[in-house]
Write an enzyme that holds these catalytic residues in place. Sequence first.
Site, PDB file in Angstrom:
ATOM      1  N   THR A 133      -4.244  36.576  21.966  1.00  0.00           N
ATOM      2  CA  THR A 133      -3.804  35.133  21.672  1.00  0.00           C
ATOM      3  C   THR A 133      -3.325  34.561  23.151  1.00  0.00           C
ATOM      4  O   THR A 133      -2.710  35.419  23.752  1.00  0.00           O
ATOM      5  CB  THR A 133      -2.779  35.012  20.867  1.00  0.00           C
ATOM      6  OG1 THR A 133      -2.084  33.537  20.755  1.00  0.00           O
ATOM      7  CG2 THR A 133      -1.601  35.950  20.688  1.00  0.00           C
ATOM      8  N   ASP A 134      -3.276  33.429  23.467  1.00  0.00           N
ATOM      9  CA  ASP A 134      -2.584  32.726  24.641  1.00  0.00           C
ATOM     10  C   ASP A 134      -1.209  32.717  24.323  1.00  0.00           C
ATOM     11  O   ASP A 134      -0.544  32.482  25.360  1.00  0.00           O
ATOM     12  CB  ASP A 134      -3.216  31.412  24.898  1.00  0.00           C
ATOM     13  CG  ASP A 134      -3.042  30.253  23.671  1.00  0.00           C
ATOM     14  OD1 ASP A 134      -2.582  30.793  22.454  1.00  0.00           O
ATOM     15  OD2 ASP A 134      -3.313  29.233  24.016  1.00  0.00           O
ATOM     16  N   GLU A 135      -0.711  32.801  23.109  1.00  0.00           N
ATOM     17  CA  GLU A 135       0.633  32.672  22.990  1.00  0.00           C
ATOM     18  C   GLU A 135       1.592  33.930  23.703  1.00  0.00           C
ATOM     19  O   GLU A 135       2.646  33.889  23.820  1.00  0.00           O
ATOM     20  CB  GLU A 135       1.304  32.726  21.365  1.00  0.00           C
ATOM     21  CG  GLU A 135       0.500  31.613  20.874  1.00  0.00           C
ATOM     22  CD  GLU A 135       0.784  31.457  19.321  1.00  0.00           C
ATOM     23  OE1 GLU A 135       2.049  31.857  19.016  1.00  0.00           O
ATOM     24  OE2 GLU A 135       0.198  30.763  18.344  1.00  0.00           O
ATOM     25  N   TYR A 158       5.671  36.992  16.568  1.00  0.00           N
ATOM     26  CA  TYR A 158       4.374  37.376  16.498  1.00  0.00           C
ATOM     27  C   TYR A 158       3.902  37.363  18.053  1.00  0.00           C
ATOM     28  O   TYR A 158       3.381  38.333  18.286  1.00  0.00           O
ATOM     29  CB  TYR A 158       3.686  36.070  15.908  1.00  0.00           C
ATOM     30  CG  TYR A 158       2.149  35.649  16.282  1.00  0.00           C
ATOM     31  CD1 TYR A 158       1.236  37.088  15.780  1.00  0.00           C
ATOM     32  CD2 TYR A 158       1.787  34.795  17.116  1.00  0.00           C
ATOM     33  CE1 TYR A 158      -0.057  36.873  16.042  1.00  0.00           C
ATOM     34  CE2 TYR A 158       0.353  34.824  17.173  1.00  0.00           C
ATOM     35  CZ  TYR A 158      -0.584  35.554  16.761  1.00  0.00           C
ATOM     36  OH  TYR A 158      -2.075  35.624  16.945  1.00  0.00           O
ATOM     37  N   LYS A 162       1.996  40.794  19.804  1.00  0.00           N
ATOM     38  CA  LYS A 162       0.626  40.889  20.408  1.00  0.00           C
ATOM     39  C   LYS A 162       0.629  41.149  21.834  1.00  0.00           C
ATOM     40  O   LYS A 162      -0.346  41.692  22.462  1.00  0.00           O
ATOM     41  CB  LYS A 162      -0.004  39.450  20.079  1.00  0.00           C
ATOM     42  CG  LYS A 162      -0.278  38.927  18.597  1.00  0.00           C
ATOM     43  CD  LYS A 162      -1.417  39.851  17.954  1.00  0.00           C
ATOM     44  CE  LYS A 162      -2.686  39.561  18.603  1.00  0.00           C
ATOM     45  NZ  LYS A 162      -3.857  40.259  17.993  1.00  0.00           N
TER      46      LYS A 162
HETATM   47  N1  NAD Z   1      -5.966  31.951  14.536  1.00  0.00           N
HETATM   48  C1  NAD Z   1      -5.760  31.738  15.922  1.00  0.00           C
HETATM   49  O1  NAD Z   1      -5.773  30.510  16.282  1.00  0.00           O
HETATM   50  C2  NAD Z   1      -5.763  32.804  16.857  1.00  0.00           C
HETATM   51  C3  NAD Z   1      -5.855  32.494  18.434  1.00  0.00           C
HETATM   52  C4  NAD Z   1      -5.819  33.541  19.342  1.00  0.00           C
HETATM   53  C5  NAD Z   1      -5.887  34.701  18.755  1.00  0.00           C
HETATM   54  N2  NAD Z   1      -5.878  35.004  17.544  1.00  0.00           N
HETATM   55  C6  NAD Z   1      -5.944  36.574  17.227  1.00  0.00           C
HETATM   56  O2  NAD Z   1      -7.251  36.544  16.441  1.00  0.00           O
HETATM   57  C7  NAD Z   1      -6.955  37.751  15.225  1.00  0.00           C
HETATM   58  C8  NAD Z   1      -7.374  37.363  14.019  1.00  0.00           C
HETATM   59  O3  NAD Z   1      -6.665  35.867  13.745  1.00  0.00           O
HETATM   60  P1  NAD Z   1      -6.782  35.237  12.319  1.00  0.00           P
HETATM   61  O4  NAD Z   1      -6.300  33.837  12.649  1.00  0.00           O
HETATM   62  O5  NAD Z   1      -8.247  35.463  11.896  1.00  0.00           O
HETATM   63  O6  NAD Z   1      -5.817  36.099  11.347  1.00  0.00           O
HETATM   64  P2  NAD Z   1      -5.630  36.083   9.882  1.00  0.00           P
HETATM   65  O7  NAD Z   1      -4.371  36.267   9.305  1.00  0.00           O
HETATM   66  O8  NAD Z   1      -6.690  34.682   9.283  1.00  0.00           O
HETATM   67  O9  NAD Z   1      -6.503  37.290   9.407  1.00  0.00           O
HETATM   68  C9  NAD Z   1      -6.034  38.713   9.746  1.00  0.00           C
HETATM   69  C10 NAD Z   1      -6.646  39.750   8.761  1.00  0.00           C
HETATM   70  O10 NAD Z   1      -6.171  41.098   9.205  1.00  0.00           O
HETATM   71  C11 NAD Z   1      -5.990  41.858   8.039  1.00  0.00           C
HETATM   72  N3  NAD Z   1      -4.956  42.675   8.208  1.00  0.00           N
HETATM   73  C12 NAD Z   1      -3.719  42.444   8.460  1.00  0.00           C
HETATM   74  N4  NAD Z   1      -2.850  43.489   8.535  1.00  0.00           N
HETATM   75  C13 NAD Z   1      -3.815  44.387   8.524  1.00  0.00           C
HETATM   76  C14 NAD Z   1      -3.591  45.885   8.526  1.00  0.00           C
HETATM   77  N5  NAD Z   1      -2.273  46.709   8.776  1.00  0.00           N
HETATM   78  N6  NAD Z   1      -4.944  46.647   8.465  1.00  0.00           N
HETATM   79  C15 NAD Z   1      -6.035  46.164   8.248  1.00  0.00           C
HETATM   80  N7  NAD Z   1      -6.165  44.938   8.280  1.00  0.00           N
HETATM   81  C16 NAD Z   1      -4.904  43.995   8.426  1.00  0.00           C
HETATM   82  C17 NAD Z   1      -5.709  40.669   6.672  1.00  0.00           C
HETATM   83  O11 NAD Z   1      -5.853  41.443   5.562  1.00  0.00           O
HETATM   84  C18 NAD Z   1      -6.653  39.508   7.351  1.00  0.00           C
HETATM   85  O12 NAD Z   1      -7.926  39.517   6.690  1.00  0.00           O
HETATM   86  C19 NAD Z   1      -5.429  37.980  15.376  1.00  0.00           C
HETATM   87  O13 NAD Z   1      -5.423  39.129  16.000  1.00  0.00           O
HETATM   88  C20 NAD Z   1      -4.767  37.065  16.259  1.00  0.00           C
HETATM   89  O14 NAD Z   1      -3.761  37.452  16.836  1.00  0.00           O
HETATM   90  C21 NAD Z   1      -5.816  34.107  16.464  1.00  0.00           C
END
Ligand code: NAD
Length: 356
Positions: A133-135, A158, A162
């Site tokens: 993430t950009d965070e 969080y 990350k």
């Molecule tokens: N949502 C955003 O805006 C955003 C932006 C940049 C980066 N990201 C990154 O992208 C990735 C996905 O984000 P998202 O928004 O889809 O998240 P989300 O919370 O919607 O999904 C996370 C998924 O990971 C699974 N999970 C959690 N803990 C787990 C574990 N211990 N073992 C296996 N599975 C596990 C959950 O069941 C879920 O299906 C993350 O790594 C997040 O940091 C998200």
Amino acid sequence: MRILVTGAAGFIGSAVSRYLVGEVDAEVLVVDKLTYAGNLASLKTISEHPRFRFVQADICDRPAMDAAFAGFQPDAVMHLAAESHVDRSISGAADFVQTNLVGTFVLLEAARGYWSALDAARKDAFRFLHVSTDEVYGSLGEDGLFAETTPYDPSSPYSASKAGADHLALAWGRTYGLPVIVSNCSNNYGPYHFPEKLIPLIILNGLHGRELPVYGQGTNIRDWLYVDDHARALYLIATRGRLGEKYNVGGRNERRNIDIVSRICELLDDMAPRGAPHADLIRYVADRPGHDQRYAIDASKLESELGWKAQETFDTGIVKTVRWYLDNEWWWRPLRDKVYSGERLGVLNDVAKAGG
Ligand SMILES: NC(=O)c1ccc[n+]([C@@H]2O[C@H](COP(=O)([O-])OP(=O)(O)OC[C@H]3O[C@@H](n4cnc5c(N)ncnc54)[C@H](O)[C@@H]3O)[C@@H](O)[C@H]2O)c1
């Protein structure tokens, strides 16, 4: 190409999996623990596809990860599994440290064990994309953009977890030669977004005539990217990115939170009128502790090296998103009724009351 995708029952991972199975003919193994944020309904359109497989497992479980690698024999890993909600990390950081840091470590080690036993050609071609993430970069002032070289300065449990995971991934590349790439993306939005996050929360609260909470003065700025644009970027980075590099992903769509909420209100007024303007439901509430003021991404490395460009602007993507929630109650209704009904998360005095 066989791609192991972690966390793909979540928001972005499910979009990535739909893209991999539907658009690029990849074979996909989803590894997901199915936490509160994981939802197999998000994979419904591809779950019966012959190139799709799912295993319920925790990335912290080394034997389960070894078995996934051995059984599936992936050419690449796209690692998205994470605890992802900043507000939940404020109320309870343990799961964030466990999954985001320890889980990434376990997955890197499992990948390393598998990769080191591959023959030379498959070893060369293997890729491990760590999705971040950009965070991790912290907060910007009024000017400037995050570059790949911006120093890390995370503010929340969080983003700190990350940031630590990004360092682990890059170190596994430098120390062990594991073919690692890291991506850092701005805020995503779109279909199948769990209703605790700003945009789906506002859409659903608006639809139900409930208050629309806006943190602080609503002036915090995020750089919004439509989730399918992120999925395309991740595939490009995994298949054509340079090893050991970081790629920033962002849509050049900076918006203040209050402007996002106001736009959703206008769209709801039009698509789901309630007899009074939805903007009447807006309430300013106590700010999130440690709330970063502004994020904005410079995606020029990804654009110039890999030819990626966001296809949606915020104006087009938000219309699609509101429409999708209006048309897909089957997906969100069980989540709102049984998993999360819209209550405030991540307020510090709640932690104090709970003795945390
Ligand atoms: N949502 C955003 O805006 C955003 C932006 C940049 C980066 N990201 C990154 O992208 C990735 C996905 O984000 P998202 O928004 O889809 O998240 P989300 O919370 O919607 O999904 C996370 C998924 O990971 C699974 N999970 C959690 N803990 C787990 C574990 N211990 N073992 C296996 N599975 C596990 C959950 O069941 C879920 O299906 C993350 O790594 C997040 O940091 C998200």
